[in-house]
Design a protein around this motif. Structure first.
Motif, PDB file in Angstrom:
ATOM      1  N   VAL A 147       0.850  -1.188   0.000  1.00  0.00           N
ATOM      2  CA  VAL A 147       0.000   0.000   0.000  1.00  0.00           C
ATOM      3  C   VAL A 147       0.888   1.241   0.000  1.00  0.00           C
ATOM      4  O   VAL A 147       1.736   1.398   0.876  1.00  0.00           O
ATOM      5  CB  VAL A 147      -0.937  -0.003   1.229  1.00  0.00           C
ATOM      6  CG1 VAL A 147      -1.865   1.201   1.187  1.00  0.00           C
ATOM      7  CG2 VAL A 147      -1.750  -1.296   1.286  1.00  0.00           C
ATOM      8  N   SER A 148       0.699   2.100  -0.968  1.00  0.00           N
ATOM      9  CA  SER A 148       1.544   3.304  -1.072  1.00  0.00           C
ATOM     10  C   SER A 148       1.172   4.327   0.005  1.00  0.00           C
ATOM     11  O   SER A 148       0.018   4.430   0.425  1.00  0.00           O
ATOM     12  CB  SER A 148       1.408   3.941  -2.451  1.00  0.00           C
ATOM     13  OG  SER A 148       0.165   4.592  -2.573  1.00  0.00           O
ATOM     14  N   LYS A 149       2.173   5.086   0.424  1.00  0.00           N
ATOM     15  CA  LYS A 149       1.943   6.147   1.408  1.00  0.00           C
ATOM     16  C   LYS A 149       0.983   7.193   0.849  1.00  0.00           C
ATOM     17  O   LYS A 149       0.132   7.719   1.562  1.00  0.00           O
ATOM     18  CB  LYS A 149       3.265   6.806   1.796  1.00  0.00           C
ATOM     19  CG  LYS A 149       4.130   5.933   2.656  1.00  0.00           C
ATOM     20  CD  LYS A 149       5.401   6.656   3.042  1.00  0.00           C
ATOM     21  CE  LYS A 149       6.300   5.743   3.848  1.00  0.00           C
ATOM     22  NZ  LYS A 149       7.535   6.415   4.256  1.00  0.00           N
ATOM     23  N   LYS A 150       1.129   7.479  -0.438  1.00  0.00           N
ATOM     24  CA  LYS A 150       0.266   8.475  -1.078  1.00  0.00           C
ATOM     25  C   LYS A 150      -1.197   8.057  -0.996  1.00  0.00           C
ATOM     26  O   LYS A 150      -2.061   8.866  -0.654  1.00  0.00           O
ATOM     27  CB  LYS A 150       0.681   8.673  -2.532  1.00  0.00           C
ATOM     28  CG  LYS A 150      -0.138   9.715  -3.251  1.00  0.00           C
ATOM     29  CD  LYS A 150       0.301   9.887  -4.681  1.00  0.00           C
ATOM     30  CE  LYS A 150      -0.572  10.953  -5.325  1.00  0.00           C
ATOM     31  NZ  LYS A 150      -0.784  10.740  -6.712  1.00  0.00           N
ATOM     32  N   LEU A 151      -1.479   6.782  -1.287  1.00  0.00           N
ATOM     33  CA  LEU A 151      -2.845   6.279  -1.234  1.00  0.00           C
ATOM     34  C   LEU A 151      -3.383   6.328   0.198  1.00  0.00           C
ATOM     35  O   LEU A 151      -4.540   6.686   0.420  1.00  0.00           O
ATOM     36  CB  LEU A 151      -2.908   4.855  -1.789  1.00  0.00           C
ATOM     37  CG  LEU A 151      -4.275   4.294  -2.124  1.00  0.00           C
ATOM     38  CD1 LEU A 151      -4.999   5.173  -3.132  1.00  0.00           C
ATOM     39  CD2 LEU A 151      -4.144   2.874  -2.660  1.00  0.00           C
ATOM     40  N   MET A 152      -2.535   6.022   1.181  1.00  0.00           N
ATOM     41  CA  MET A 152      -2.967   6.083   2.578  1.00  0.00           C
ATOM     42  C   MET A 152      -3.266   7.510   3.011  1.00  0.00           C
ATOM     43  O   MET A 152      -4.103   7.739   3.873  1.00  0.00           O
ATOM     44  CB  MET A 152      -1.910   5.466   3.500  1.00  0.00           C
ATOM     45  CG  MET A 152      -1.881   3.954   3.435  1.00  0.00           C
ATOM     46  SD  MET A 152      -0.836   3.216   4.695  1.00  0.00           S
ATOM     47  CE  MET A 152       0.783   3.517   4.026  1.00  0.00           C
ATOM     48  N   ASP A 189      -8.461   6.517   4.150  1.00  0.00           N
ATOM     49  CA  ASP A 189      -8.014   5.817   5.356  1.00  0.00           C
ATOM     50  C   ASP A 189      -7.317   4.513   4.969  1.00  0.00           C
ATOM     51  O   ASP A 189      -7.441   4.021   3.853  1.00  0.00           O
ATOM     52  CB  ASP A 189      -9.166   5.590   6.340  1.00  0.00           C
ATOM     53  CG  ASP A 189     -10.216   4.604   5.848  1.00  0.00           C
ATOM     54  OD1 ASP A 189      -9.853   3.463   5.497  1.00  0.00           O
ATOM     55  OD2 ASP A 189     -11.407   4.967   5.841  1.00  0.00           O
ATOM     56  N   ILE A 190      -6.581   3.956   5.919  1.00  0.00           N
ATOM     57  CA  ILE A 190      -5.730   2.798   5.620  1.00  0.00           C
ATOM     58  C   ILE A 190      -6.542   1.570   5.172  1.00  0.00           C
ATOM     59  O   ILE A 190      -6.122   0.830   4.291  1.00  0.00           O
ATOM     60  CB  ILE A 190      -4.795   2.463   6.797  1.00  0.00           C
ATOM     61  CG1 ILE A 190      -3.726   1.469   6.357  1.00  0.00           C
ATOM     62  CG2 ILE A 190      -5.572   1.972   8.000  1.00  0.00           C
ATOM     63  CD1 ILE A 190      -2.579   1.316   7.313  1.00  0.00           C
TER      64      ILE A 190
END
Length: 67
Positions: free
Chosen positions: A37-42, A46-47
């Motif tokens: 899971v990319s940091k940008k997507l998070m 939400d996670i």
């Protein structure tokens, strides 16, 4: 009384894993299913949502043997 020592796993490089004490005589190839899971997507959601939006990938790993 039997005392068992815990196995310790460590990454040798981006593909190889070494376990001590080593239970394997020979090295072998395995695949670990995971999500990255990319940091940008998070940051965008939400996670839990980011995790559900991410595809599964197979990580190829080699477990090192004693030989």
């Amino acid at each position: 009384m039997v005392v068992r020592r815990a196995n310790i796993a460590e990454w040798v490089n981006d593909k190889e894993i070494k376990i001590s004490p080593n239970p394997f005589e020979e090295s072998f190839l395995a695949f670990i299913k995971q999500k990255r899971v990319s940091k940008k997507l998070m940051q965008e959601m939400d996670i839990a949502e980011a995790f559900s939006q991410t595809e599964w990938v197979d990580q190829e790993v080699i477990f090192r043997g004693r030989l």
